[in-house]
Motif scaffolding. Structure first.
Motif, PDB file in Angstrom:
ATOM      1  N   MET A  52       0.746  -1.270   0.045  1.00  0.00           N
ATOM      2  CA  MET A  52      -0.018   0.076   0.042  1.00  0.00           C
ATOM      3  C   MET A  52       0.819   1.204   0.023  1.00  0.00           C
ATOM      4  O   MET A  52       0.585   2.306  -0.632  1.00  0.00           O
ATOM      5  CB  MET A  52      -1.013  -0.112   1.366  1.00  0.00           C
ATOM      6  CG  MET A  52      -2.038  -1.077   0.971  1.00  0.00           C
ATOM      7  SD  MET A  52      -2.863  -1.262   2.615  1.00  0.00           S
ATOM      8  CE  MET A  52      -3.794   0.392   2.784  1.00  0.00           C
ATOM      9  N   ARG A  56       0.205   2.579  -6.277  1.00  0.00           N
ATOM     10  CA  ARG A  56      -0.655   3.422  -6.675  1.00  0.00           C
ATOM     11  C   ARG A  56      -2.200   3.264  -6.327  1.00  0.00           C
ATOM     12  O   ARG A  56      -3.040   3.944  -5.873  1.00  0.00           O
ATOM     13  CB  ARG A  56      -0.776   3.602  -8.220  1.00  0.00           C
ATOM     14  CG  ARG A  56      -1.796   4.744  -8.757  1.00  0.00           C
ATOM     15  CD  ARG A  56      -1.425   6.159  -8.542  1.00  0.00           C
ATOM     16  NE  ARG A  56      -2.746   6.626  -9.094  1.00  0.00           N
ATOM     17  CZ  ARG A  56      -3.567   6.715  -8.295  1.00  0.00           C
ATOM     18  NH1 ARG A  56      -3.953   6.309  -7.241  1.00  0.00           N
ATOM     19  NH2 ARG A  56      -4.697   7.585  -8.860  1.00  0.00           N
ATOM     20  N   MET A  57      -2.488   1.843  -6.334  1.00  0.00           N
ATOM     21  CA  MET A  57      -3.806   1.283  -5.842  1.00  0.00           C
ATOM     22  C   MET A  57      -4.718   1.835  -6.771  1.00  0.00           C
ATOM     23  O   MET A  57      -5.918   2.276  -6.360  1.00  0.00           O
ATOM     24  CB  MET A  57      -4.196   1.447  -4.470  1.00  0.00           C
ATOM     25  CG  MET A  57      -3.181   0.437  -3.606  1.00  0.00           C
ATOM     26  SD  MET A  57      -3.663   0.795  -1.723  1.00  0.00           S
ATOM     27  CE  MET A  57      -2.724   2.272  -1.426  1.00  0.00           C
ATOM     28  N   GLY A  58      -4.792   2.032  -7.963  1.00  0.00           N
ATOM     29  CA  GLY A  58      -5.939   2.219  -9.036  1.00  0.00           C
ATOM     30  C   GLY A  58      -6.721   0.922  -9.174  1.00  0.00           C
ATOM     31  O   GLY A  58      -6.778   0.030  -8.246  1.00  0.00           O
ATOM     32  N   TYR A  59      -7.775   0.990 -10.140  1.00  0.00           N
ATOM     33  CA  TYR A  59      -8.722   0.111 -10.629  1.00  0.00           C
ATOM     34  C   TYR A  59      -8.041  -1.170 -10.599  1.00  0.00           C
ATOM     35  O   TYR A  59      -7.142  -1.318 -11.505  1.00  0.00           O
ATOM     36  CB  TYR A  59      -9.571   0.351 -11.500  1.00  0.00           C
ATOM     37  CG  TYR A  59     -10.355   1.477 -11.553  1.00  0.00           C
ATOM     38  CD1 TYR A  59     -11.722   1.100 -10.621  1.00  0.00           C
ATOM     39  CD2 TYR A  59     -10.439   2.584 -12.069  1.00  0.00           C
ATOM     40  CE1 TYR A  59     -12.607   2.242 -10.449  1.00  0.00           C
ATOM     41  CE2 TYR A  59     -11.522   3.716 -12.013  1.00  0.00           C
ATOM     42  CZ  TYR A  59     -12.606   3.397 -11.336  1.00  0.00           C
ATOM     43  OH  TYR A  59     -13.450   4.459 -11.028  1.00  0.00           O
ATOM     44  N   PRO A  60      -8.384  -2.337  -9.891  1.00  0.00           N
ATOM     45  CA  PRO A  60      -7.919  -3.621 -10.190  1.00  0.00           C
ATOM     46  C   PRO A  60      -8.192  -4.056 -11.758  1.00  0.00           C
ATOM     47  O   PRO A  60      -8.898  -3.690 -12.113  1.00  0.00           O
ATOM     48  CB  PRO A  60      -8.557  -4.728  -9.250  1.00  0.00           C
ATOM     49  CG  PRO A  60      -9.184  -3.586  -8.065  1.00  0.00           C
ATOM     50  CD  PRO A  60      -9.509  -2.283  -9.095  1.00  0.00           C
ATOM     51  N   PRO A 263     -13.276  -6.505  -6.627  1.00  0.00           N
ATOM     52  CA  PRO A 263     -12.935  -6.431  -5.178  1.00  0.00           C
ATOM     53  C   PRO A 263     -11.719  -5.428  -5.150  1.00  0.00           C
ATOM     54  O   PRO A 263     -11.306  -4.865  -5.853  1.00  0.00           O
ATOM     55  CB  PRO A 263     -12.395  -7.904  -4.664  1.00  0.00           C
ATOM     56  CG  PRO A 263     -11.729  -8.463  -6.001  1.00  0.00           C
ATOM     57  CD  PRO A 263     -12.749  -7.803  -7.335  1.00  0.00           C
ATOM     58  N   SER A 264     -11.481  -4.808  -3.506  1.00  0.00           N
ATOM     59  CA  SER A 264     -10.537  -4.098  -3.280  1.00  0.00           C
ATOM     60  C   SER A 264      -9.306  -4.594  -3.913  1.00  0.00           C
ATOM     61  O   SER A 264      -8.836  -5.583  -3.516  1.00  0.00           O
ATOM     62  CB  SER A 264     -10.639  -3.842  -1.729  1.00  0.00           C
ATOM     63  OG  SER A 264      -9.293  -3.468  -1.178  1.00  0.00           O
ATOM     64  N   ILE A 265      -8.455  -3.670  -4.227  1.00  0.00           N
ATOM     65  CA  ILE A 265      -6.931  -4.078  -4.734  1.00  0.00           C
ATOM     66  C   ILE A 265      -6.199  -4.316  -3.622  1.00  0.00           C
ATOM     67  O   ILE A 265      -5.111  -5.238  -3.937  1.00  0.00           O
ATOM     68  CB  ILE A 265      -6.458  -3.032  -5.640  1.00  0.00           C
ATOM     69  CG1 ILE A 265      -5.233  -3.520  -6.622  1.00  0.00           C
ATOM     70  CG2 ILE A 265      -5.961  -1.825  -5.022  1.00  0.00           C
ATOM     71  CD1 ILE A 265      -4.837  -2.823  -7.818  1.00  0.00           C
ATOM     72  N   VAL A 266      -6.530  -3.929  -2.555  1.00  0.00           N
ATOM     73  CA  VAL A 266      -5.663  -4.089  -1.175  1.00  0.00           C
ATOM     74  C   VAL A 266      -5.923  -5.345  -0.854  1.00  0.00           C
ATOM     75  O   VAL A 266      -5.064  -6.300  -0.439  1.00  0.00           O
ATOM     76  CB  VAL A 266      -6.168  -2.963  -0.201  1.00  0.00           C
ATOM     77  CG1 VAL A 266      -5.377  -3.646   1.200  1.00  0.00           C
ATOM     78  CG2 VAL A 266      -5.700  -1.482  -0.478  1.00  0.00           C
ATOM     79  N   SER A 267      -7.104  -5.864  -0.665  1.00  0.00           N
ATOM     80  CA  SER A 267      -7.577  -7.292  -0.204  1.00  0.00           C
ATOM     81  C   SER A 267      -7.002  -8.217  -1.498  1.00  0.00           C
ATOM     82  O   SER A 267      -6.379  -9.234  -0.954  1.00  0.00           O
ATOM     83  CB  SER A 267      -9.152  -7.445  -0.393  1.00  0.00           C
ATOM     84  OG  SER A 267      -9.697  -6.448   0.463  1.00  0.00           O
TER      85      SER A 267
END
Lengths: 382, 382
Positions: A52, A56-60, A263-267
């Protein structure tokens, strides 16, 4: 101003009713929750927080990153003898979204879905909301084994799908190789989808679980569902997946995309670490086995019949030896008198049973079982 | 073995088609993506990773934690003059899930949903999948303003809902106070839900955006949707919310629960930090404004008519001055010849336009616009 009448009819689940009522007591031992108490294992949190900070954590990517899909496919094929490819996976927002997406995609009004009893109650609203009809198959007279004979009796021209959920919630049972072989062979020439919810696959006590994914000759009909909530204690991360044929995946992914995008890209990254670095969860399985066997022995010794648990972290006790007609009354009365919360069997479609979640350490389970034993005394005379 | 025919009919979106084709060119400038390029602001990542290290991360509370719901309600009521309470919120897996859940909950077969053109294409599949019928209202002759007169013309006894999306994707327009007042007053005694997708509310250039939430006398009919993807560059976190009356919330939350259980608790915490510590995003708005005005000026100076952008990070240019019949042909030809990717207007329901995402720094937008200007030369003679 009306809304969809199928939505209005949904009621609050029995599990939640008991859970809400249990909050009335300060000293309650809550054995209702299907949520692991063991911590998220190994480096999942650490690696994800690092990710994290550096990304960048954009759209998965639609359907899941290549990395996690590769891990999922390798894991399943290696451990369970399936033959999935990376374009036969959809990474979902938990097994719940996988179930919802699957049923939305395949069901038409009036389609029948076969569900062995006892069953996980989350399927029902997703069947109802899509105009499907749930057809229950009682397995309580067959030691909770679904057999090809009972299956046959419930088939109609409208049968669209069979939901298998082994290791089973609420009973911890798995199907014997013989029964599973017979069922799969029988379904070979039937136009019926096999939805296999294998969310408890990583919690199996004697290595005798067979994934439906192994039946390669049925691949075009199988929709396999799994996730990270139970195996890696990642309930709050909401991450699961669907394995199915490319052809079906191409349809299911549309519903998935329009419902949640991804789903969340973090998850998703956490799930990638779970499989790439923390796939051996045998120490957790060992702990759940210890607890389940303890509860199993205690219940049987007080006359509450249960089958030896095979997997998951649930025990499904039969009240058959006692003069008790309503499992809900039993659960409410036990809660009121002993402040121990369990889920009545009727929540899973069968009367005369109750479910204990072994998601507490043995010391706490012992206290709870002492109280249950004490409570059962009053029925002892019957 | 058939599946739901409504699913089969869904095709890959035009935006994705262009995006996939754009990968063929190494030096492409991709102006198609509706994803902020600015980083996740202030302490969101840091605080969330701290939270992850120190907390259990179990199942989130149904509908969202009290903390985030309190922040959402305070934020909206303070900034936009609404009067929501914390039991009138559902925290969702992005605005997409909010839209999907809303439409699933309210639509019955044959219900009509009014959508002003140009429109965000994500609504359509969710209307189709639930048996609804999309009824488009062309606003291109009214400077992209929906007026009560044009609205009236499209009402039928089957009209179930009106979707408003201001600041608008793809045009960046917002409704004037006069038009919004008239529409809201007109809807006062109609049995029509007002779904207001306000996902770009935090990116408004002149503080003249009015939330539909302000029209308290319509509260029972309003379903307000927002999220963190655009305001806080948190696209990959998949977090949004619904604000609506308690009565409607109690219905919508069932669909929400059965579809995904809850969004990720990690994302939920991130959203909580976004509102409690990073709610002032004016520096980002300033940057988007600078870019949009630059693009607006450049396009107009080369004869591509656009309206002065009011919010969001999109510019919707009209090709009306050029002899161009297909916006898709235009976009494909521009991509092939100049390696600049834009989205054809037809993806948003109107011909003769194209959308530019100002999610790149001005230097890059300048290069892209130089190329577009160069490309337009060949139509100059017409």
């Amino acid at each position: 101003m009306n809304i969809n009448p199928k939505v209005i009819n949904k009621e609050i689940s029995l599990i939640r009713q008991i859970s809400i009522k249990s909050r009335e007591y300060k000293d309650v031992i809550n054995l209702t929750v299907g949520e692991p108490d063991l911590p998220i294992p190994c480096e999942i949190v650490e690696e994800t927080t690092l990710y994290m900070k550096n990304n960048r954590m954009g759209y998965p990517m639609l359907g899941g990153s290549l990395e996690i899909r590769e891990e999922i496919v390798n894991f399943y094929n290696t451990k369970y003898g399936s033959s999935y490819k990376i374009d036969e996976v959809i990474v979902t927002a938990g097994a719940t979204e996988a179930i919802s997406t699957t049923l939305r995609a395949i069901l038409n009004e009036g389609d029948e879905v076969l569900i062995p009893l006892p069953f996980y109650p989350g399927y029902l609203p997703n069947i109802d909301l899509n105009g499907g009809v749930s057809v229950f198959i009682d397995t309580t007279t067959d030691e909770l084994q679904l057999t090809v004979e009972t299956l046959k009796k419930h088939l109609t021209p409208k049968t669209k799908a069979l939901i298998l959920n082994y290791p089973n919630n609420p009973s911890g049972m798995i199907l014997s190789k013989k029964n599973l072989d017979e069922i799969m062979n029988f379904l070979r020439d039937k136009d019926i989808y096999i939805i296999s919810d294998e969310i408890y696959s990583e919690i199996v006590f004697d290595d005798d679980f067979i994934s439906v994914g192994k039946y390669d000759f049925l691949k075009e009909k199988i929709i396999l569902i799994n996730g990270f909530s139970k195996s890696h204690s990642m309930t709050g991360w909401r991450l699961g997946y669907i394995l199915t044929s490319k052809k079906l995946k191409d349809q299911l992914i549309k519903v998935h995309q329009y419902t949640i995008t991804a789903p969340s890209i973090v998850s998703e990254y956490g799930g990638y670490i779970a499989l790439s670095k923390c796939s051996d969860m045998s120490s957790y399985t060992k702990e759940y086995k210890k607890r389940c066997e303890y509860v199993y022995n205690r219940l049987n010794s007080m006359g509450i019949v249960t089958l030896r648990p095979k997997g998951s972290f649930y025990i499904f006790g039969s009240l058959g030896n006692f003069n008790l007609t309503s499992s809900l009354d039993f659960a409410l009365d036990l809660l009121e008198n002993k402040h121990v919360a369990v889920v009545p069997g009727i929540a899973f479609g069968v009367e005369g049973y109750f479910r204990i979640s072994c998601t507490k350490p043995v010391e706490i389970l012992k206290t709870a079982l002492d109280k249950i034993e004490d409570y059962m005394e009053k029925y002892r005379s019957n």
